[in-house]
Scaffold this motif. Structure first.
Motif, PDB file in Angstrom:
ATOM      1  N   VAL A 151       0.856  -1.193   0.000  1.00 19.82           N
ATOM      2  CA  VAL A 151       0.000   0.000   0.000  1.00 19.82           C
ATOM      3  C   VAL A 151       0.890   1.241   0.000  1.00 19.82           C
ATOM      4  N   ASP A 152       0.830   2.012  -1.089  1.00 20.02           N
ATOM      5  CA  ASP A 152       1.742   3.165  -1.242  1.00 20.02           C
ATOM      6  C   ASP A 152       1.000   4.483  -1.039  1.00 20.02           C
ATOM      7  N   GLU A 153       1.109   5.015   0.152  1.00 18.26           N
ATOM      8  CA  GLU A 153       0.572   6.345   0.498  1.00 18.26           C
ATOM      9  C   GLU A 153      -0.891   6.554   0.091  1.00 18.26           C
ATOM     10  N   VAL A 154      -1.744   5.598   0.390  1.00 15.28           N
ATOM     11  CA  VAL A 154      -3.167   5.781   0.050  1.00 15.28           C
ATOM     12  C   VAL A 154      -3.864   6.776   0.982  1.00 15.28           C
ATOM     13  N   MET A 155      -3.209   7.128   2.085  1.00  9.67           N
ATOM     14  CA  MET A 155      -3.880   8.026   3.034  1.00  9.67           C
ATOM     15  C   MET A 155      -3.473   9.490   2.839  1.00  9.67           C
ATOM     16  N   ALA A 156      -2.634   9.751   1.830  1.00  7.41           N
ATOM     17  CA  ALA A 156      -2.171  11.125   1.588  1.00  7.41           C
ATOM     18  C   ALA A 156      -3.362  12.034   1.274  1.00  7.41           C
ATOM     19  N   GLY A 157      -3.412  13.176   1.932  1.00  7.09           N
ATOM     20  CA  GLY A 157      -4.457  14.163   1.641  1.00  7.09           C
ATOM     21  C   GLY A 157      -5.769  13.925   2.361  1.00  7.09           C
ATOM     22  N   LEU A 158      -5.851  12.857   3.173  1.00  2.94           N
ATOM     23  CA  LEU A 158      -7.114  12.564   3.858  1.00  2.94           C
ATOM     24  C   LEU A 158      -7.122  13.149   5.267  1.00  2.94           C
ATOM     25  N   ASN A 159      -8.323  13.426   5.783  1.00  2.00           N
ATOM     26  CA  ASN A 159      -8.399  13.950   7.152  1.00  2.00           C
ATOM     27  C   ASN A 159      -8.327  12.799   8.159  1.00  2.00           C
ATOM     28  N   GLU A 160      -8.282  13.151   9.430  1.00  7.55           N
ATOM     29  CA  GLU A 160      -8.013  12.173  10.463  1.00  7.55           C
ATOM     30  C   GLU A 160      -9.056  11.050  10.521  1.00  7.55           C
ATOM     31  N   SER A 161     -10.331  11.396  10.359  1.00  8.74           N
ATOM     32  CA  SER A 161     -11.344  10.341  10.446  1.00  8.74           C
ATOM     33  C   SER A 161     -11.308   9.452   9.197  1.00  8.74           C
ATOM     34  N   GLU A 162     -10.970  10.037   8.045  1.00  9.27           N
ATOM     35  CA  GLU A 162     -10.824   9.219   6.826  1.00  9.27           C
ATOM     36  C   GLU A 162      -9.626   8.280   6.958  1.00  9.27           C
ATOM     37  N   VAL A 163      -8.546   8.783   7.545  1.00  9.43           N
ATOM     38  CA  VAL A 163      -7.362   7.945   7.780  1.00  9.43           C
ATOM     39  C   VAL A 163      -7.721   6.796   8.720  1.00  9.43           C
ATOM     40  N   ASP A 164      -8.444   7.113   9.804  1.00 11.36           N
ATOM     41  CA  ASP A 164      -8.820   6.065  10.755  1.00 11.36           C
ATOM     42  C   ASP A 164      -9.715   5.007  10.111  1.00 11.36           C
ATOM     43  N   ASP A 165     -10.586   5.449   9.209  1.00 14.38           N
ATOM     44  CA  ASP A 165     -11.466   4.516   8.500  1.00 14.38           C
ATOM     45  C   ASP A 165     -10.634   3.550   7.650  1.00 14.38           C
ATOM     46  N   ILE A 166      -9.679   4.083   6.890  1.00 16.90           N
ATOM     47  CA  ILE A 166      -8.829   3.212   6.064  1.00 16.90           C
ATOM     48  C   ILE A 166      -8.012   2.280   6.938  1.00 16.90           C
ATOM     49  N   LEU A 167      -7.468   2.807   8.042  1.00 16.75           N
ATOM     50  CA  LEU A 167      -6.660   1.975   8.939  1.00 16.75           C
ATOM     51  C   LEU A 167      -7.467   0.798   9.469  1.00 16.75           C
ATOM     52  N   SER A 168      -8.724   1.055   9.870  1.00 19.71           N
ATOM     53  CA  SER A 168      -9.501  -0.043  10.441  1.00 19.71           C
ATOM     54  C   SER A 168      -9.806  -1.090   9.371  1.00 19.71           C
ATOM     55  N   ARG A 169      -9.993  -0.648   8.129  1.00 16.55           N
ATOM     56  CA  ARG A 169     -10.246  -1.628   7.058  1.00 16.55           C
ATOM     57  C   ARG A 169      -8.972  -2.396   6.694  1.00 16.55           C
ATOM     58  N   LEU A 170      -7.824  -1.717   6.752  1.00 16.72           N
ATOM     59  CA  LEU A 170      -6.552  -2.431   6.502  1.00 16.72           C
ATOM     60  C   LEU A 170      -6.326  -3.478   7.588  1.00 16.72           C
ATOM     61  N   MET A 171      -6.658  -3.123   8.842  1.00 15.20           N
ATOM     62  CA  MET A 171      -6.498  -4.109   9.919  1.00 15.20           C
ATOM     63  C   MET A 171      -7.444  -5.286   9.715  1.00 15.20           C
ATOM     64  N   ARG A 172      -8.631  -5.003   9.161  1.00 15.60           N
ATOM     65  CA  ARG A 172      -9.573  -6.108   8.902  1.00 15.60           C
ATOM     66  C   ARG A 172      -9.061  -7.043   7.809  1.00 15.60           C
ATOM     67  N   ILE A 173      -8.501  -6.501   6.724  1.00 14.81           N
ATOM     68  CA  ILE A 173      -8.012  -7.449   5.700  1.00 14.81           C
ATOM     69  C   ILE A 173      -6.836  -8.261   6.239  1.00 14.81           C
ATOM     70  N   ASN A 174      -6.095  -7.661   7.174  1.00 12.93           N
ATOM     71  CA  ASN A 174      -4.999  -8.383   7.809  1.00 12.93           C
ATOM     72  C   ASN A 174      -5.538  -9.483   8.720  1.00 12.93           C
ATOM     73  N   LYS A 175      -6.457  -9.150   9.604  1.00 12.21           N
ATOM     74  CA  LYS A 175      -6.939 -10.103  10.613  1.00 12.21           C
ATOM     75  C   LYS A 175      -7.951 -11.101  10.042  1.00 12.21           C
ATOM     76  N   GLU A 176      -8.926 -10.586   9.282  1.00  9.65           N
ATOM     77  CA  GLU A 176     -10.035 -11.444   8.841  1.00  9.65           C
ATOM     78  C   GLU A 176      -9.737 -12.177   7.541  1.00  9.65           C
ATOM     79  N   ARG A 177      -8.919 -11.547   6.672  1.00  7.90           N
ATOM     80  CA  ARG A 177      -8.694 -12.148   5.362  1.00  7.90           C
ATOM     81  C   ARG A 177      -7.264 -12.644   5.203  1.00  7.90           C
ATOM     82  N   GLY A 178      -6.487 -12.515   6.281  1.00  7.65           N
ATOM     83  CA  GLY A 178      -5.157 -13.130   6.317  1.00  7.65           C
ATOM     84  C   GLY A 178      -4.121 -12.519   5.381  1.00  7.65           C
TER      85      GLY A 178
END
Ligand code: ADP
Ligand code: MG
Length: 240
Positions: A162-189
């Protein structure tokens, strides 16, 4: 501790006199999220291009499980299970969100209808289900970043870069992406390598952080260690 899923073994990259990657070696442990930091021009995107084969390294090896992927065509490396998002969001603006994802889904499917069905399910995962019929160019930046991630996931990768997909986003948008990245890590391996300038964001999700500077590995370790590393602090203060 699991085995490494990816072993970067002494890779080098040169561009017309510029030594863009210098003897880079490190492992990605299966199931981990590895954050990558470094000033602009440090070689972070070059490292990703070397791994996925868009610009293969001039020397060294990239071991994905027991195969050295250096020299393989990009589509072969993608099929093996390594996907990458690009630094600038590269969706097809005049296609719908669903069709942007369906194009990626077509690689593994033989009908447009089944690709669209799979695309819709992937869009739902990224919170874009309602926006499936919108043209990609009409989506706000945060949703285009999510769309880029949805497209990469259609390749069913074992490793996602993942190459800088959070650039230019606000804090809540960043947190949203982070939680989804953690889900693909935990739930989808999916094992992840995440390039990100936002240290706060990166430290939240990463089990390890790799710091690059002038094409070389400065240090690699736990987030709290790396963030206090003298040269890391200097490289950041020097660059920004
Ligand atoms: N295809 C290329 N041709 C020539 N120089 C390149 C190419 N790709 C990257 N570079 C150079 O390599 C260095 C590292 O770039 P890059 O990996 O994009 O840095 P980062 O992603 O850490 O900001 C930069 O000096 C950049 O200009
Ligand atoms: Mg870059």
């Amino acid at each position: 501790m699991s085995d490494p899923i990816l072993r970067i073994d002494n890779i080098d990259q040169h561009f017309a006199g510029l030594h863009a990657l210098k003897h880079v070696s490190f492992n990605l442990t299966e199931g981990e999220i590895l954050g990558i930091i470094g000033p602009n021009g440090a070689g972070k995107s070059t490292l990703f291009n070397a791994i996925v084969g868009t610009v293969p390294p001039v020397s060294g090896a990239v071991w994905f499980r027991d195969q050295n992927v250096v020299g393989m065509p990009t589509h072969k490396i993608a099929q093996l299970g390594i996907a990458k998002t690009s630094q600038s969001v590269q969706v097809f603006g005049e296609m719908t969100a669903r069709d942007n994802v369906a194009v990626a889904a077509l690689l593994g499917r033989n009908s447009v209808a089944s690709a669209r069905t799979a695309a819709q399910a992937e869009l739902e995962f990224w919170g874009l289900g309602r926006l499936a019929d919108n043209l990609a160019q009409d989506l706000p930046l945060a949703q285009r970043s999510l769309l880029e991630l949805a497209r990469a996931m259609m390749l069913s990768p074992q490793i996602l870069l993942v190459d800088e997909v959070m650039a230019g986003l606000n804090e809540s948008e960043v947190d949203d992406i982070l939680s989804r990245l953690m889900r693909i890590n935990k739930e989808r391996g999916v094992s992840l390598m995440v390039i990100e300038h936002n240290m706060r964001a990166l430290m939240k999700v990463s089990s390890q952080i790799l710091a690059l500077d002038y094409g070389a590995v400065l240090t690699m370790g736990k987030p709290e260690e790396v963030s206090h590393h003298k040269q890391v602090v200097e490289a950041y203060l020097g660059a920004d």
